[in-house]
Write an enzyme that holds these catalytic residues in place. Structure first.
Site, PDB file in Angstrom:
ATOM      1  N   HIS A 113       1.379  -1.400   0.035  1.00 11.61           N
ATOM      2  CA  HIS A 113      -0.409  -0.049  -0.236  1.00 11.61           C
ATOM      3  C   HIS A 113       1.146   1.442   0.047  1.00 11.61           C
ATOM      4  O   HIS A 113       1.599   1.168   1.074  1.00 11.61           O
ATOM      5  CB  HIS A 113      -0.985   0.109   1.290  1.00 11.61           C
ATOM      6  CG  HIS A 113      -2.047  -0.499   1.013  1.00 11.61           C
ATOM      7  ND1 HIS A 113      -2.854   0.009   0.774  1.00 11.61           N
ATOM      8  CD2 HIS A 113      -2.485  -1.978   1.313  1.00 11.61           C
ATOM      9  CE1 HIS A 113      -4.595  -0.736   0.738  1.00 11.61           C
ATOM     10  NE2 HIS A 113      -3.576  -2.476   1.090  1.00 11.61           N
ATOM     11  N   MET A 160      -5.581   3.442   6.031  1.00 11.95           N
ATOM     12  CA  MET A 160      -6.781   3.542   6.342  1.00 11.95           C
ATOM     13  C   MET A 160      -7.704   4.089   5.427  1.00 11.95           C
ATOM     14  O   MET A 160      -7.541   4.268   4.129  1.00 11.95           O
ATOM     15  CB  MET A 160      -6.599   5.227   7.267  1.00 11.95           C
ATOM     16  CG  MET A 160      -7.740   5.498   7.799  1.00 11.95           C
ATOM     17  SD  MET A 160      -8.265   7.239   8.384  1.00 11.95           S
ATOM     18  CE  MET A 160      -9.673   7.146   8.832  1.00 11.95           C
TER      19      MET A 160
END
Length: 173
Positions: free
Chosen positions: A75, A129
């Protein structure tokens, strides 16, 4: 939408893996495993997005801690260097711009870079997130709230956030 979902089950391997490899960031192994186990599911299983989501979560959760760490490390940082260089996936670009991270002032950007570096140095993976529907302020608050966590708490939280992101991406199909 059901007709479109039914079509997912009819895709050939290359198209199936190509489509579902976008769900978990730079982690085609999840889609490849889903394809390998496809015959274990009822023929109408892939007609339901929730069932696909459950199967993908199970694949990830049954993987090793090392695989999970690689998944987390795949990510990008939020408002980080990859975003600045235009190197995000289409999905990450959309998610981050939807949260306004593409419109940071120089000061906000410098703060995000500092927070990203601090977080990554502590945990060994980026702050993750599910930012869909979030604001810059909520994301900053997340950094501040979560950075003091211990490694295991944050690893578990990051995995939970990865699954949320995957759920959003599946729903967008």
């Amino acid at each position: 939408m059901s007709d479109q979902l039914a079509a997912f089950g009819q895709l050939n391997e290359a198209d199936f893996v190509s489509l579902f490899s976008r769900i978990y960031e730079h982690s085609a192994w999840v889609a490849e495993a889903l394809w390998r186990h496809k015959s274990e599911y009822p023929s109408d299983y892939f007609d339901q997005i929730e069932k696909i989501k459950e199967a993908m979560i199970e694949i990830v959760e049954q993987s090793t801690e090392e695989q999970k760490l690689l998944l987390l490390r795949a990510h990008p940082d939020l408002a980080g260097k990859a975003a600045l260089a235009g190197e995000l996936t289409q999905e990450s670009t959309s998610e981050q711009s939807g949260a306004g991270l593409d419109q940071c002032s120089e000061e906000e950007l410098a703060y995000f870079l500092q927070l990203n570096d601090t977080y990554r140095a502590k945990f060994g993976f980026p702050f993750i997130m599910a930012v869909k529907g979030a604001t810059k302020e909520q994301i900053l608050a997340g950094f501040i709230e979560r950075t003091p966590n211990d490694w295991q708490t944050e690893f578990d939280r990051a995995m939970s956030e990865v699954h949320k992101i995957a759920g959003f991406r599946l729903a967008d199909l």
